[in-house]
Motif scaffolding. Structure first.
Motif, short mmCIF file in Angstrom:
data_model
loop_
_atom_site.label_atom_id
_atom_site.label_comp_id
_atom_site.label_asym_id
_atom_site.label_seq_id
_atom_site.Cartn_x
_atom_site.Cartn_y
_atom_site.Cartn_z
N LYS A 1 7.18 3.42 -1.07
CA LYS A 1 7.23 4.76 -1.67
C LYS A 1 8.61 5.38 -1.44
N VAL A 2 9.10 6.09 -2.44
CA VAL A 2 10.41 6.73 -2.27
C VAL A 2 10.32 8.26 -2.30
N ALA A 3 9.29 8.80 -2.89
CA ALA A 3 9.13 10.25 -2.91
C ALA A 3 7.70 10.57 -3.32
N GLU A 4 7.29 11.78 -2.98
CA GLU A 4 5.91 12.19 -3.27
C GLU A 4 5.89 13.71 -3.35
N ASP A 5 5.09 14.25 -4.23
CA ASP A 5 4.82 15.69 -4.19
C ASP A 5 3.33 15.90 -4.48
N GLU A 6 2.96 17.14 -4.73
CA GLU A 6 1.54 17.46 -4.88
C GLU A 6 0.87 16.63 -5.97
N ARG A 7 1.58 16.41 -7.08
CA ARG A 7 0.97 15.75 -8.24
C ARG A 7 1.39 14.30 -8.45
N THR A 8 2.51 13.87 -7.85
CA THR A 8 3.09 12.57 -8.22
C THR A 8 3.49 11.72 -7.02
N VAL A 9 3.67 10.43 -7.29
CA VAL A 9 4.25 9.50 -6.30
C VAL A 9 5.30 8.66 -7.01
N ALA A 10 6.41 8.41 -6.34
CA ALA A 10 7.43 7.48 -6.84
C ALA A 10 7.52 6.32 -5.88
N PHE A 11 7.53 5.10 -6.42
CA PHE A 11 7.60 3.90 -5.57
C PHE A 11 8.35 2.81 -6.31
N MET A 12 8.75 1.78 -5.55
CA MET A 12 9.57 0.73 -6.13
C MET A 12 8.72 -0.24 -6.96
N ASP A 13 9.27 -0.64 -8.12
CA ASP A 13 8.64 -1.68 -8.94
C ASP A 13 8.85 -3.03 -8.25
N ILE A 14 7.80 -3.85 -8.20
CA ILE A 14 7.93 -5.15 -7.52
C ILE A 14 8.65 -6.21 -8.37
N ASN A 15 8.85 -5.90 -9.65
CA ASN A 15 9.61 -6.82 -10.53
C ASN A 15 10.78 -6.04 -11.12
N PRO A 16 11.76 -5.72 -10.30
CA PRO A 16 12.77 -4.76 -10.75
C PRO A 16 13.68 -5.30 -11.86
N ALA A 17 13.92 -4.44 -12.85
CA ALA A 17 14.85 -4.78 -13.94
C ALA A 17 16.29 -4.67 -13.44
N THR A 18 16.53 -3.72 -12.54
CA THR A 18 17.84 -3.58 -11.88
C THR A 18 17.58 -3.10 -10.46
N ARG A 19 18.64 -3.06 -9.66
CA ARG A 19 18.50 -2.56 -8.28
C ARG A 19 18.07 -1.09 -8.31
N GLY A 20 16.97 -0.80 -7.63
CA GLY A 20 16.50 0.57 -7.53
C GLY A 20 15.46 0.96 -8.56
N HIS A 21 14.99 0.00 -9.35
CA HIS A 21 13.96 0.28 -10.38
C HIS A 21 12.72 0.86 -9.71
N ALA A 22 12.38 2.09 -10.08
CA ALA A 22 11.25 2.78 -9.49
C ALA A 22 10.26 3.18 -10.58
N LEU A 23 9.04 3.48 -10.15
CA LEU A 23 8.00 3.96 -11.05
C LEU A 23 7.54 5.33 -10.55
N VAL A 24 7.28 6.22 -11.49
CA VAL A 24 6.73 7.53 -11.15
C VAL A 24 5.35 7.64 -11.79
N ILE A 25 4.36 7.97 -10.98
CA ILE A 25 2.98 8.05 -11.50
C ILE A 25 2.34 9.37 -11.09
N PRO A 26 1.36 9.83 -11.88
CA PRO A 26 0.55 10.96 -11.43
C PRO A 26 -0.46 10.48 -10.41
N LYS A 27 -0.80 11.32 -9.44
CA LYS A 27 -1.83 10.94 -8.46
C LYS A 27 -3.20 10.87 -9.14
N ARG A 28 -3.40 11.73 -10.11
CA ARG A 28 -4.68 11.74 -10.84
C ARG A 28 -4.61 10.69 -11.94
#
Ligand code: 5GP
Ligand code: ZN
Length: 134
Positions: free
Chosen positions: A18-45
């Protein structure tokens, strides 16, 4: 939602860098990165895709993606960023919990979009994730 990988990550049942989180969302690293630092942002719901997510969660995901993009420039030295969402199997969506791809771009990098996912080096993904989270 049962059987959803990304709900499992939100719940902490499935490990993720995980790289960041707030009340509604989480950001974490993609396990199949297209480039260095490829992350995904998702809603918790859970929401399946762009057409199902609430406007409030969509706005929160966009703001989190902006925060991660800024980090990619500041902490990883990215020269640009691609923000990508795939909505539906015909648009290459493979995980049916809404997500934004935040893909750092580096001057002259060889990435062609859409990319062909391939497994990343987990140590390298973790190191990039720690830089983004710092
Ligand atoms: P999509 O193809 O739906 O646009 O993107 C799904 C993304 O989720 C892919 O880039 C894939 O690498 C990533 N992904 C799939 N399973 C997992 C997982 O278990 N953990 C993480 N961190 N990423 C995953
Ligand atoms: Zn889900």
């Amino acid at each position: 939602m049962a059987d959803c990988i990304f709900c499992g990550i939100v719940a902490g049942d499935i490990p993720a860098t995980k790289v960041a989180e707030d009340e509604r969302t989480v950001a974490f690293m993609d396990i199949n990165p297209a480039t260095r630092g490829h992350a995904l942002v998702i809603p918790k719901r859970h929401a399946t895709d762009l057409l199902e997510i609430s406007p409030e969660d969509l706005a929160a995901c966009a703001q989190m993606a902006q925060r991660v993009a800024q980090k990619a420039k500041d902490a990883l030295g990215a020269d640009g960023v691609n923000l990508i969402n795939s909505c539906g199997p015909d648009a290459w969506q493979t995980v049916f919990h809404f997500h934004l791809h935040v893909i750092p771009r580096y001057k002259g990098d060889p990435l062609k979009l859409p990319w062909v996912p391939g497994p990343g080096d987990m140590d390298e993904i973790k190191a990039a994730g720690e830089a983004l989270a710092a």
